[in-house]
Design an enzyme around this catalytic site. Sequence first.
Site, PDB file in Angstrom:
ATOM      1  N   HIS A  96      67.786  56.393  19.103  1.00  0.00           N
ATOM      2  CA  HIS A  96      68.746  55.174  18.847  1.00  0.00           C
ATOM      3  C   HIS A  96      68.237  54.092  19.670  1.00  0.00           C
ATOM      4  O   HIS A  96      69.135  52.796  19.530  1.00  0.00           O
ATOM      5  CB  HIS A  96      70.108  55.415  18.771  1.00  0.00           C
ATOM      6  CG  HIS A  96      70.562  56.431  17.461  1.00  0.00           C
ATOM      7  ND1 HIS A  96      70.894  56.093  16.247  1.00  0.00           N
ATOM      8  CD2 HIS A  96      70.465  57.804  17.505  1.00  0.00           C
ATOM      9  CE1 HIS A  96      70.911  57.128  15.490  1.00  0.00           C
ATOM     10  NE2 HIS A  96      70.769  58.190  16.370  1.00  0.00           N
ATOM     11  N   LYS A 136      80.095  43.273  17.524  1.00  0.00           N
ATOM     12  CA  LYS A 136      79.386  44.572  17.968  1.00  0.00           C
ATOM     13  C   LYS A 136      79.857  44.578  19.488  1.00  0.00           C
ATOM     14  O   LYS A 136      80.674  43.828  19.880  1.00  0.00           O
ATOM     15  CB  LYS A 136      77.783  43.993  17.716  1.00  0.00           C
ATOM     16  CG  LYS A 136      77.559  42.637  18.667  1.00  0.00           C
ATOM     17  CD  LYS A 136      76.297  42.417  18.305  1.00  0.00           C
ATOM     18  CE  LYS A 136      75.748  41.706  16.871  1.00  0.00           C
ATOM     19  NZ  LYS A 136      74.759  42.668  16.396  1.00  0.00           N
ATOM     20  N   ARG A 137      79.476  45.925  19.713  1.00  0.00           N
ATOM     21  CA  ARG A 137      79.486  46.093  21.416  1.00  0.00           C
ATOM     22  C   ARG A 137      79.026  44.902  22.163  1.00  0.00           C
ATOM     23  O   ARG A 137      78.247  44.159  21.978  1.00  0.00           O
ATOM     24  CB  ARG A 137      78.843  47.397  21.623  1.00  0.00           C
ATOM     25  CG  ARG A 137      79.886  48.510  21.245  1.00  0.00           C
ATOM     26  CD  ARG A 137      81.167  48.523  21.735  1.00  0.00           C
ATOM     27  NE  ARG A 137      81.310  48.796  23.272  1.00  0.00           N
ATOM     28  CZ  ARG A 137      81.669  50.023  23.867  1.00  0.00           C
ATOM     29  NH1 ARG A 137      81.815  51.172  22.874  1.00  0.00           N
ATOM     30  NH2 ARG A 137      81.402  50.324  25.082  1.00  0.00           N
ATOM     31  N   LYS A 169      72.510  42.080  23.547  1.00  0.00           N
ATOM     32  CA  LYS A 169      73.110  41.585  22.230  1.00  0.00           C
ATOM     33  C   LYS A 169      73.041  40.014  22.241  1.00  0.00           C
ATOM     34  O   LYS A 169      73.457  39.296  21.256  1.00  0.00           O
ATOM     35  CB  LYS A 169      74.259  42.262  21.854  1.00  0.00           C
ATOM     36  CG  LYS A 169      74.041  43.611  21.454  1.00  0.00           C
ATOM     37  CD  LYS A 169      75.379  44.391  21.163  1.00  0.00           C
ATOM     38  CE  LYS A 169      75.003  45.992  20.793  1.00  0.00           C
ATOM     39  NZ  LYS A 169      74.578  46.338  19.733  1.00  0.00           N
ATOM     40  N   THR A 223      73.440  47.884  12.286  1.00  0.00           N
ATOM     41  CA  THR A 223      73.993  47.980  11.107  1.00  0.00           C
ATOM     42  C   THR A 223      75.049  47.027  10.655  1.00  0.00           C
ATOM     43  O   THR A 223      75.172  47.020   9.522  1.00  0.00           O
ATOM     44  CB  THR A 223      74.613  49.683  10.973  1.00  0.00           C
ATOM     45  OG1 THR A 223      75.366  49.588  11.988  1.00  0.00           O
ATOM     46  CG2 THR A 223      73.428  50.616  11.107  1.00  0.00           C
ATOM     47  N   LYS A 279      76.153  45.098   6.909  1.00  0.00           N
ATOM     48  CA  LYS A 279      77.329  44.847   6.452  1.00  0.00           C
ATOM     49  C   LYS A 279      77.501  43.606   5.981  1.00  0.00           C
ATOM     50  O   LYS A 279      78.217  43.043   4.958  1.00  0.00           O
ATOM     51  CB  LYS A 279      78.394  45.466   7.359  1.00  0.00           C
ATOM     52  CG  LYS A 279      78.404  46.872   7.664  1.00  0.00           C
ATOM     53  CD  LYS A 279      79.061  47.469   8.897  1.00  0.00           C
ATOM     54  CE  LYS A 279      78.497  48.901   9.141  1.00  0.00           C
ATOM     55  NZ  LYS A 279      78.819  49.265  10.595  1.00  0.00           N
TER      56      LYS A 279
HETATM   57  C1  26Q Z   1      75.366  58.428  27.152  1.00  0.00           C
HETATM   58  C2  26Q Z   1      75.470  59.173  28.204  1.00  0.00           C
HETATM   59  C3  26Q Z   1      76.720  59.173  28.678  1.00  0.00           C
HETATM   60  C4  26Q Z   1      77.634  58.275  28.218  1.00  0.00           C
HETATM   61  C5  26Q Z   1      77.474  57.668  27.069  1.00  0.00           C
HETATM   62  C6  26Q Z   1      76.367  57.633  26.473  1.00  0.00           C
HETATM   63  C7  26Q Z   1      76.081  56.861  25.246  1.00  0.00           C
HETATM   64  C8  26Q Z   1      76.885  56.993  24.172  1.00  0.00           C
HETATM   65  C9  26Q Z   1      76.611  56.166  23.076  1.00  0.00           C
HETATM   66  C10 26Q Z   1      74.805  56.305  24.977  1.00  0.00           C
HETATM   67  C11 26Q Z   1      74.537  55.622  23.865  1.00  0.00           C
HETATM   68  C12 26Q Z   1      75.530  55.343  22.767  1.00  0.00           C
HETATM   69  C13 26Q Z   1      75.337  54.521  21.576  1.00  0.00           C
HETATM   70  C14 26Q Z   1      74.143  54.128  21.456  1.00  0.00           C
HETATM   71  C15 26Q Z   1      74.195  53.277  19.993  1.00  0.00           C
HETATM   72  O1  26Q Z   1      75.239  53.001  19.465  1.00  0.00           O
HETATM   73  N1  26Q Z   1      73.014  52.756  19.546  1.00  0.00           N
HETATM   74  C16 26Q Z   1      72.781  52.039  18.487  1.00  0.00           C
HETATM   75  O2  26Q Z   1      72.577  52.973  17.229  1.00  0.00           O
HETATM   76  C17 26Q Z   1      72.542  52.474  16.021  1.00  0.00           C
HETATM   77  C18 26Q Z   1      72.448  53.320  14.852  1.00  0.00           C
HETATM   78  O3  26Q Z   1      71.094  53.699  15.035  1.00  0.00           O
HETATM   79  C19 26Q Z   1      71.544  51.125  15.975  1.00  0.00           C
HETATM   80  O4  26Q Z   1      71.776  50.612  14.794  1.00  0.00           O
HETATM   81  C20 26Q Z   1      71.720  50.131  17.221  1.00  0.00           C
HETATM   82  O5  26Q Z   1      70.599  49.331  17.080  1.00  0.00           O
HETATM   83  C21 26Q Z   1      71.698  51.113  18.479  1.00  0.00           C
HETATM   84  O6  26Q Z   1      71.995  50.034  19.518  1.00  0.00           O
END
Ligand code: 26Q
Length: 790
Positions: free
Chosen positions: A333, A521-522, A527, A629, A633
């Site tokens: 991702h 978004k986050r 971003k 995503t 929406k």
């Molecule tokens: C990893 C290790 C320790 C703590 C947290 C994490 C962690 C948690 C969540 C690392 C990444 C995430 C989330 C990533 C994320 O949301 N990526 C997004 O995924 C979407 C679905 O595929 C994409 O549409 C986005 O582009 C992408 O940023």
Amino acid sequence: MDTKEFKITIERILKTNYGKSIDKAKDYEKYNALSKAVMGTIIDNWDKTAEVYAKGKQAYYLSAEFLMGRALGNNLMNLGIYDEVKKVLEELKININDIEEIEEDVGLGNGGLGRLAACFMDSSAATNIPLTGYGIRYSHGLFKQSFKEGFQIEQADNWLKYGDPWSIRCEDDAVIVEFGDEKVKAIPYDTPIIGYGTNNINKLRLFKAEPLQDFDFELFNSQEYTEAVKEKNKAEDISRVLYPNDSTVEGKMLRLKQQYFFVSAALKDLVRSFKKQHGNSFELFKDYHAIQLNDTHPVVAIPELMRILIDEEKLSYDKAWEITVATFSYTNHTILREALEEWDIELYKKIIPSVYKIVKEIDKRFIRILGQKKYSYEKINSMKIIYKGRIRMAWLAIHGTHATNGVAELHTDILKNQELKDWYELYPDRFLNKTNGITPRRWLAFCNKELSAFITELLGSDNWITDLSALKGLEKYIDDKVVLNKFLEIKQLKKEQLAVYINKNEKIEIDPNSLFDIQIKRLHEYKRQLLNAFGILDLYFRLKENPQIDIVPRTFIFGAKAAPGYLRAKGIIKFVNEIANLINNDAEINNKIKVVFVQNYRVSYGEKLFPAADISEQISTAGKEASGTGNMKFMLNGTPTIGTYDGANVEIVQEAGEENNFIFGARVEEIEKIKDTYSPKEYYETVTGLKRVVDTLIDGTFDDGDTGMFEELYNSLLEGASWHSPDNYFIFRDFADYRDAQNKVDKAYKDRLNWAKKCLMNIANAGKFSSDRTILEYAKEIWKVEAKQA
Ligand code: 26Q
């Protein structure tokens, strides 16, 4: 539905659970009773679905995050009983909206990755695909956000405070998870995933960690209370809270324990039921299971399955490896380097020593294979799984699965040709694209009932809800003024509803006749919320200079949570709030532009924001957003995009037409070309208006409460930092292009009918972005599982 009986059931539950008659019950009690009453009606179908699925191959989605949002309204709609229940409640003098609004969001995810998992669950049920979700039942989901003097404040998210009527605790199915020096119980909580337009009900199984023993009775008796509950707390810590991080990786011990905890529990659960059905015929395992790994967070599943098959079930290494690779597949991702997960081997040795041994063996054999292929020493170093004392989880994932996929065309291309080039050369057949999608149930049918009803009327059928490509039929109304005006009317209504909601929650009045420009978004540098902020400030200064500029009044709306440790992201929130403060209090300007940063952006807030947007901000640095995503929406709710050529934006404009969106800025190829010689200072000095807005970070225009945040932001843009070069995300490069694009938006918006056409073209061509399409692709091309009707 037998409404009379349903009413009686609700009343009975209220009496047995809360000792109250309906007229005395609180809203949350009514919510619980209603939800439980619904649960009662679906159990038989749920059982039947499991029975039918058990006969063949099933898929499993292992994810550390499921960002489910609220259940009640969506479930009622999926069951096709929303209107009926609404009426029943009316007869009981209950407003269904009040009951829906009392529900806490289930926020067991950070952002896109967690929400994608939730959309996939909904789509799998709707399409009758046998998919079960496995994850962690965090006691606390993503923190609640509020602002104090413009700064982000975090509070624990106590989503279970009213109970959780949608899950069932399955004590009988508990398993024991073993760490090096600790054993804990993993208790499954099952939540039904109700399919729209089908009797199928899929399952989300989340594990809660508990001690094997509640507390040490002896210690308790000898008055050592703290000691007595220590073990209990230590076990429960594992599923206590979701890590509030996205995109940056922290090597925290508890995080590793969480990962192993749910993965091991899930595999034990699967192996146990497999053995019940097939005994020890493990050669059949891959014919009954396809397991999707949602990013690297559950990748420890690869060595864990190996461990179970070798150490416990006594299979040979080779046999076990064949089964493992055939069973698992992996989704990537992210392209951000800092988000590629790596674990210190010392942590693995300490927490899960028997798994570590297997990882070591996998790596040893992998290195041997590369050696036989005559790979150079350097190349082997760059590809081996354990390197410099760290385990590279993405490498383990690609090597230990039969499929690796990106989440949009552009993202997959970048993986194949750049980030994972060596891996693509080694395993060309393993790389696939699966462009993300969103569920049309929650993100149109449920959250925009007015637009949905109109679409159904125009198409003469509501089959678009399960076949989103049917929206294409709307194109024939492209010159129909009545239709276009009706669309504008509905958009206006959704904007009015949002304005009321924002007024209530943020205590800010916004004008529904202004253009709603939304970025939700986050909060992350890539971003580029900061580019948006600079754009707003530039417009403000231009208006101050020349109040005659004829612009459509605009309301800029932001929603975003910053990871608590991501100080620069928090600085950006404060900066936007300072801008809002300046602009909203400037009587000369505030009838032209307004800025609102909504607090605690989450799924249920999104349901109100997406339908009300006039323009969707998707302005990441090209090459950085894997897919996005939220962009989909907006599109589905008839909102054109102002965006870069990044992630799924590329496919959105391919479908809806560039002329119906506003694309700007450097593309991936240009970023690649300029990145080594990029000099933001030159832009800063020469681009009209740029210096003026950037300098507000340091010239006293704004107050960061003496935190030094703004100066730090300024320096990050002009000086860089030890870990990155100046303006790492090319904000200065894109500033002027962005302004031009915004001017085009302003101009286009003035021609109301033409604008409505753009909106309509976006809706009509959103079919591709249904997560039903995505799930069916996974099922057919990766999992090899078939739809089965219960
Ligand atoms: C990893 C290790 C320790 C703590 C947290 C994490 C962690 C948690 C969540 C690392 C990444 C995430 C989330 C990533 C994320 O949301 N990526 C997004 O995924 C979407 C679905 O595929 C994409 O549409 C986005 O582009 C992408 O940023």
